[in-house]
Design a protein around this motif. Sequence first.
Motif, PDB file in Angstrom:
ATOM      1  N   THR A  35       0.805  -1.219   0.000  1.00  0.00           N
ATOM      2  CA  THR A  35       0.000   0.000   0.000  1.00  0.00           C
ATOM      3  C   THR A  35       0.842   1.275   0.000  1.00  0.00           C
ATOM      4  O   THR A  35       0.311   2.352  -0.255  1.00  0.00           O
ATOM      5  CB  THR A  35      -0.929   0.040   1.235  1.00  0.00           C
ATOM      6  OG1 THR A  35      -0.131  -0.110   2.427  1.00  0.00           O
ATOM      7  CG2 THR A  35      -1.949  -1.094   1.170  1.00  0.00           C
ATOM      8  N   HIS A  36       2.149   1.157   0.258  1.00  0.00           N
ATOM      9  CA  HIS A  36       2.987   2.350   0.401  1.00  0.00           C
ATOM     10  C   HIS A  36       4.230   2.333  -0.490  1.00  0.00           C
ATOM     11  O   HIS A  36       5.033   3.268  -0.434  1.00  0.00           O
ATOM     12  CB  HIS A  36       3.421   2.522   1.861  1.00  0.00           C
ATOM     13  CG  HIS A  36       2.312   2.972   2.760  1.00  0.00           C
ATOM     14  ND1 HIS A  36       1.280   2.143   3.122  1.00  0.00           N
ATOM     15  CD2 HIS A  36       2.079   4.176   3.359  1.00  0.00           C
ATOM     16  CE1 HIS A  36       0.461   2.809   3.921  1.00  0.00           C
ATOM     17  NE2 HIS A  36       0.906   4.039   4.070  1.00  0.00           N
ATOM     18  N   VAL A  37       4.412   1.297  -1.308  1.00  0.00           N
ATOM     19  CA  VAL A  37       5.594   1.159  -2.157  1.00  0.00           C
ATOM     20  C   VAL A  37       5.146   0.775  -3.559  1.00  0.00           C
ATOM     21  O   VAL A  37       4.273  -0.090  -3.731  1.00  0.00           O
ATOM     22  CB  VAL A  37       6.547   0.085  -1.591  1.00  0.00           C
ATOM     23  CG1 VAL A  37       7.676  -0.215  -2.572  1.00  0.00           C
ATOM     24  CG2 VAL A  37       7.104   0.520  -0.248  1.00  0.00           C
ATOM     25  N   HIS A  38       5.760   1.400  -4.570  1.00  0.00           N
ATOM     26  CA  HIS A  38       5.403   1.061  -5.948  1.00  0.00           C
ATOM     27  C   HIS A  38       6.159  -0.163  -6.458  1.00  0.00           C
ATOM     28  O   HIS A  38       5.579  -1.009  -7.132  1.00  0.00           O
ATOM     29  CB  HIS A  38       5.664   2.251  -6.867  1.00  0.00           C
ATOM     30  CG  HIS A  38       5.224   2.001  -8.282  1.00  0.00           C
ATOM     31  ND1 HIS A  38       3.902   1.876  -8.642  1.00  0.00           N
ATOM     32  CD2 HIS A  38       5.936   1.818  -9.419  1.00  0.00           C
ATOM     33  CE1 HIS A  38       3.806   1.642  -9.938  1.00  0.00           C
ATOM     34  NE2 HIS A  38       5.036   1.600 -10.441  1.00  0.00           N
ATOM     35  N   GLY A  39       7.453  -0.244  -6.167  1.00  0.00           N
ATOM     36  CA  GLY A  39       8.258  -1.364  -6.641  1.00  0.00           C
ATOM     37  C   GLY A  39       9.124  -1.909  -5.523  1.00  0.00           C
ATOM     38  O   GLY A  39       9.887  -1.164  -4.899  1.00  0.00           O
TER      39      GLY A  39
END
Length: 321
Positions: free
Chosen positions: A133-137
């Motif tokens: 929920t808080h990191v794209h990759g």
Amino acid sequence: MPIKIPNNLPARSILEAEGVSVMLEKDAVRQDIRPMRIGLLNLMPNKSKTETQFARLLGASPLQIEMTLVKMSEHVPRNTSADHILSFYRNWEDVREEKFDGFIVTGAPVETLPFEEVTYWGELERIFDWTQTHVHGLMTICWGAQAAVHRFHGMPKYALGKKMFGVYRHRVLDRTSPYLRGFSDDFAIPVSRWTEVRRADIPPQSGMKVLMESDEAGVCLIDDPAHRALHMFNHIEYDSGSLADEYFRDRAANVAVEVPKNYFPGDNPDVPPLNHWRSHAHLLFGNWINQIYQTTPFDVAKIGTVEMAGPNARVIAQAAE
């Protein structure tokens, strides 16, 4: 563009001596640009060396990278000075409300323990869940990769009869992957682990795909699109002397370990090793950063939401349902 790291971090002088462009914090804030935020959860015992290894690879990008050093909130490192930790690291609990374009979870010297017996396992489970929920990759390394596929997919790890230790030939299994652009037909990667995961345990409906493999060392890199993650089970980030440091350390501690395979010229530990993997390490990290850059929302607040753009948006939306 340079990498932005804390002004007095020991890695700074090493990187500058190598020609890596490093930006002062006071200069970064003057640029009218949104840097890519990359968090590094550093679980390795030698924090300074690991910081330098990853900063070197992230700093080779033409993009501006802001690296944030993160530690477990509930675990006190024993091999790094308290001053270093206090000066440069933030507890995960203190950054959990923030968003990151990329996040790296390193290996750790706990792989012979069952996951649930690792003292910080509960917090690490919460961190893996938070990345969704808080990191794209997400990129995970060695034991960190084993821990991630266990958390996300229930995959076990298996003890090896002896340490898989050395530099092993690997091959690309999917040339269409954007993470493997520019890779040779075969290439060398350092391996240092007492355990392994197995291809047969990959859940058939998980969407995971093995991208790199070795006949001797097994699965190396898995793409996990449902979790926006790359799982690297070996140490492509290692310095030229990292395996030598481990070998001499283990030998001094009377640990039964063989000379790392395909590493020292003529298998002679008195001869300095040659680095056969550096270029592919830069390729992998450059491709990973580029893929994040192409798909991450410009609005940081939208990271980790189903509204994000890019080829993984459909998979992410399905996973969130």
